[in-house]
Write a protein that holds these residues in place. Structure first.
Motif, short mmCIF file in Angstrom:
data_model
loop_
_atom_site.label_atom_id
_atom_site.label_comp_id
_atom_site.label_asym_id
_atom_site.label_seq_id
_atom_site.Cartn_x
_atom_site.Cartn_y
_atom_site.Cartn_z
N PRO A 1 90.49 66.72 60.18
CA PRO A 1 91.23 67.53 61.03
C PRO A 1 90.71 68.28 61.95
CG PRO A 1 91.85 68.37 58.99
CD PRO A 1 90.88 67.41 58.94
N ALA A 2 91.40 68.61 63.01
CA ALA A 2 90.78 69.70 63.98
C ALA A 2 90.70 71.01 63.12
CB ALA A 2 91.67 69.86 65.15
N THR A 3 89.66 71.84 63.59
CA THR A 3 89.31 73.24 62.66
C THR A 3 89.18 74.40 63.39
OG1 THR A 3 88.07 71.42 61.30
CG2 THR A 3 87.88 73.99 60.68
N LYS A 4 89.80 75.51 62.88
CA LYS A 4 89.80 76.80 63.63
C LYS A 4 88.44 77.56 63.21
CE LYS A 4 94.76 77.27 63.47
NZ LYS A 4 95.76 78.11 62.84
N LEU A 5 87.48 77.81 64.21
CA LEU A 5 86.43 78.63 63.80
C LEU A 5 86.16 79.55 64.87
CD1 LEU A 5 84.17 75.43 63.20
CD2 LEU A 5 85.05 76.94 61.45
N ASN A 6 85.30 80.50 64.68
CA ASN A 6 84.70 81.39 65.78
C ASN A 6 83.58 80.55 66.72
OD1 ASN A 6 82.20 81.33 64.60
ND2 ASN A 6 82.69 83.37 63.37
N CYS A 7 83.55 80.94 67.96
CA CYS A 7 82.64 80.37 68.86
C CYS A 7 81.27 79.97 68.46
CB CYS A 7 82.60 81.07 70.26
SG CYS A 7 82.03 79.96 71.44
N GLN A 8 80.68 81.00 67.72
CA GLN A 8 79.20 81.08 67.29
C GLN A 8 79.32 79.84 66.12
OE1 GLN A 8 81.06 83.60 67.79
NE2 GLN A 8 79.98 84.29 69.59
N THR A 9 80.02 79.69 65.40
CA THR A 9 79.90 78.67 64.22
C THR A 9 80.17 77.15 64.77
OG1 THR A 9 80.88 80.20 62.46
CG2 THR A 9 80.62 77.93 61.90
N THR A 10 80.97 77.33 65.59
CA THR A 10 81.38 76.01 66.58
C THR A 10 79.97 75.41 67.31
OG1 THR A 10 83.66 76.57 66.89
CG2 THR A 10 82.69 74.86 68.26
N LEU A 11 79.42 76.51 67.85
CA LEU A 11 78.06 76.09 68.78
C LEU A 11 77.00 75.60 67.73
CD1 LEU A 11 76.70 76.02 71.40
CD2 LEU A 11 76.18 78.42 71.02
N ALA A 12 76.78 76.34 66.79
CA ALA A 12 75.75 75.85 65.73
C ALA A 12 75.96 74.57 65.20
CB ALA A 12 75.51 76.77 64.43
N LEU A 13 77.36 74.33 64.85
CA LEU A 13 77.57 72.71 64.21
C LEU A 13 77.36 71.86 65.38
CD1 LEU A 13 78.99 71.49 62.07
CD2 LEU A 13 81.04 71.69 62.88
N ALA A 14 77.82 72.40 66.58
CA ALA A 14 77.67 71.19 67.49
C ALA A 14 76.09 70.77 67.84
CB ALA A 14 78.23 71.84 68.97
N LYS A 15 75.22 71.65 67.83
CA LYS A 15 73.84 71.52 67.99
C LYS A 15 73.33 70.60 66.62
CE LYS A 15 72.69 75.62 70.64
NZ LYS A 15 71.97 76.91 70.90
N TRP A 16 73.80 70.82 65.58
CA TRP A 16 73.26 70.18 64.25
C TRP A 16 73.83 68.75 64.16
CZ3 TRP A 16 76.66 68.10 60.28
CH2 TRP A 16 75.90 67.71 59.14
N VAL A 17 75.21 68.56 64.90
CA VAL A 17 75.54 67.16 64.91
C VAL A 17 74.75 66.36 66.05
CG1 VAL A 17 77.61 65.80 65.74
CG2 VAL A 17 77.77 67.72 63.99
N LYS A 18 74.50 67.06 67.42
CA LYS A 18 73.79 66.38 68.52
C LYS A 18 72.40 65.92 68.12
CE LYS A 18 73.06 66.96 73.45
NZ LYS A 18 73.80 65.55 73.78
N PHE A 19 71.64 66.93 67.52
CA PHE A 19 70.12 66.87 67.37
C PHE A 19 69.70 66.39 66.08
CE2 PHE A 19 70.82 70.41 70.70
CZ PHE A 19 70.49 69.53 71.71
N GLU A 20 70.54 66.36 64.80
CA GLU A 20 70.04 66.06 63.58
C GLU A 20 71.00 64.86 63.10
OE1 GLU A 20 67.38 67.35 62.90
OE2 GLU A 20 67.70 68.88 64.13
N LEU A 21 72.22 65.01 62.95
CA LEU A 21 72.99 64.05 62.26
C LEU A 21 73.14 62.53 63.02
CD1 LEU A 21 75.02 63.26 60.07
CD2 LEU A 21 76.78 64.39 61.28
N ALA A 22 73.49 62.65 64.39
CA ALA A 22 73.56 61.59 65.13
C ALA A 22 72.33 60.71 65.16
CB ALA A 22 74.18 62.05 66.49
N PRO A 23 71.23 61.43 65.66
CA PRO A 23 69.94 60.77 65.53
C PRO A 23 69.54 60.27 64.07
CG PRO A 23 69.64 62.53 66.75
CD PRO A 23 71.09 62.66 65.87
N SER A 24 69.66 60.75 63.08
CA SER A 24 69.45 60.08 61.79
C SER A 24 70.07 58.93 61.39
CB SER A 24 69.49 61.52 60.84
OG SER A 24 68.59 62.40 60.94
#
Length: 433
Positions: A297-320
């Motif tokens: 489900p949609a998750t409540k986070l602060n902006c810094q943690t959201t940005l770090a997770l978005a970079k990990w998904v875009k550059f590590e999880l999806a290509p792998s």
């Protein structure tokens, strides 16, 4: 030439000789016939010059004196030989001088105006010149109209003098049925005093004069004020202090701009305040990433943690996932974001507050690929080569973006999910287990 064969030397000499002869033997070629005549180079000049064509002579009299001319006849002098005009020697007299006017013109006096004038109407056929009809000019016609008084314009005599005088009044314009006549305004001179036969004062048109009257004074208007149904307690001067509007820091503004650039799906929500140790000043509700990857489900986070997770998904999880399964990620299942609790869900007061209490951590449990494959992050068997390889890769690469990485094998609390947070340590070190 010294190293060429004899046959090539003879052939080259023959070609050179032929070229020299062709260039210098133009005059030796006999004259050839062109259309039964000799060559162009042999044509000589003509002995007799061609006479230039003469222009048509002008008529001997102007059109005004020619009378009724027959245009069906050929132009006079067309077939007669043209005689050259005599050339006058010496200087010509000045134009309009006595000498020029006394000198007769050659070939007929074309510029001479008849004494009786030129009748243009007769030339164009409007009047019969032989009938003796008199030609009346425009100025004469206007003079006749002024003398008869038939003009519609005012005529003034003595213009330019000290005493100009109107000779005749302008004709009255025709009465228009639609014209509205406004009677003149009544003046005081038209009032007639009262007399024996006229008991009241009347105007010049015999209408009575009405004395002026004053309007009745207006009654004061009463205004009723409605009292509120729920009056405020206390005096009206006491008001609640205006709360200053919170201004988002520049770091939060820059973080949200970076999220939009990465194609993250999120929205700002109200401030979370659950006590002195729990809450988020500027929280976001994260619901998806770029590449049509959903977070459920949609998750409540602060902006810094959201940005770090978005970079990990875009550059590590999806290509792998595309490299190992030839399919992209469709959904990421979240197991928790903001939560006001202590570390490891402990109720002991000696345990510090968890990073979840500040929206600084997130837990991930499963990944669903676009081909329908579901990958659980729990520890895999020895034969699950692709799943174990994918999970180990993305877990190791997550240390580039987060300060703390925990998962299956770290402790019993994280046996079924990945834990990522941005906990700040005094030494600046990272903990990736």
């Amino acid at each position: 030439m010294a190293y060429a064969s004899l046959s090539r030397q003879a052939l080259a000499s023959l070609m050179i000789t032929t070229m020299l002869v062709s260039c210098s033997a133009e005059g030796l070629v006999p004259q050839a016939g062109i259309d039964g005549e000799t060559r162009v180079s042999a044509i000589g000049p003509m002995s007799q010059p061609i006479a230039s064509q003469q222009s048509y002579p002008a008529p001997a009299a102007p059109v005004s004196q020619a009378g009724a001319a027959d245009y069906s006849q050929p132009y006079p002098g067309m077939n007669a030989p043209m005689q050259p005009a005599p050339v006058q020697s010496g200087a010509l007299p000045m134009i309009d001088s006595d000498e020029a006017l006394a000198q007769p013109a050659s070939g007929g006096n074309f510029l001479r105006v008849p004494d009786e004038g030129v009748n243009m109407d007769a030339q164009f056929g409007f009047t019969d010149a032989s009938a003796g009809s008199e030609v009346v000019g425009l100025a004469q016609e206007q003079d006749l109209m002024i003398a008869e008084g038939a003009t519609s314009q005012p005529v003034v005599d003595g213009i330019g003098t000290d005493s100009p005088m109107a000779l005749g009044a302008a004709a009255a314009p025709a009465q228009d049925d639609q014209m509205i006549m406004i009677p003149p305004k009544r003046q005081g001179e038209g009032v007639q005093p009262a007399g024996v036969g006229n008991p009241t004062m009347v105007w010049g048109d015999q209408t009575p004069v009405v004395a002026p009257t004053r309007l009745p004074p207006e009654e004061p208007q009463q205004v009723a004020m409605l009292a509120p149904s729920n009056p405020m307690p206390g005096p009206m001067t006491e008001r609640e202090p205006i709360q200053p509007r919170a201004v988002m820091p520049q770091s939060e503004v820059s973080c949200r701009a970076e999220l939009r650039r990465l194609g993250v799906e999120f929205r700002d929500i109200q401030r979370i305040a659950d006590g002195p140790s729990c809450g988020i000043d500027y929280p976001v509700l994260l619901s998806g990433f770029s590449g049509n990857i959903d977070l459920k489900p949609a998750t409540k986070l602060n902006c810094q943690t959201t940005l770090a997770l978005a970079k990990w998904v875009k550059f590590e999880l999806a290509p792998s996932s595309r490299y190992r399964y030839l399919s992209g990620v469709k959904t990421i299942e979240s197991m928790g974001g903001y939560s006001c609790r202590r570390m490891n869900n402990s109720r002991q007061k000696r345990n510090p507050m968890s990073e979840h209490a500040r929206g600084n951590a997130i837990d991930l449990g499963k990944f669903v690929l676009k081909n329908g494959k579901r990958i659980d992050v729990r520890k895999k068997s020895i034969f699950a080569f692709r799943e174990r390889g994918l999970l180990n890769t993305v877990r190791d690469d997550s240390c580039k973006y987060f300060h703390t990485v925990l998962g299956p094998g770290s402790n019993k609390e994280h046996w079924n999910h990945f834990h990522f947070d941005l906990r700040s340590r005094k030494s600046g070190s990272r903990f990736c287990d």
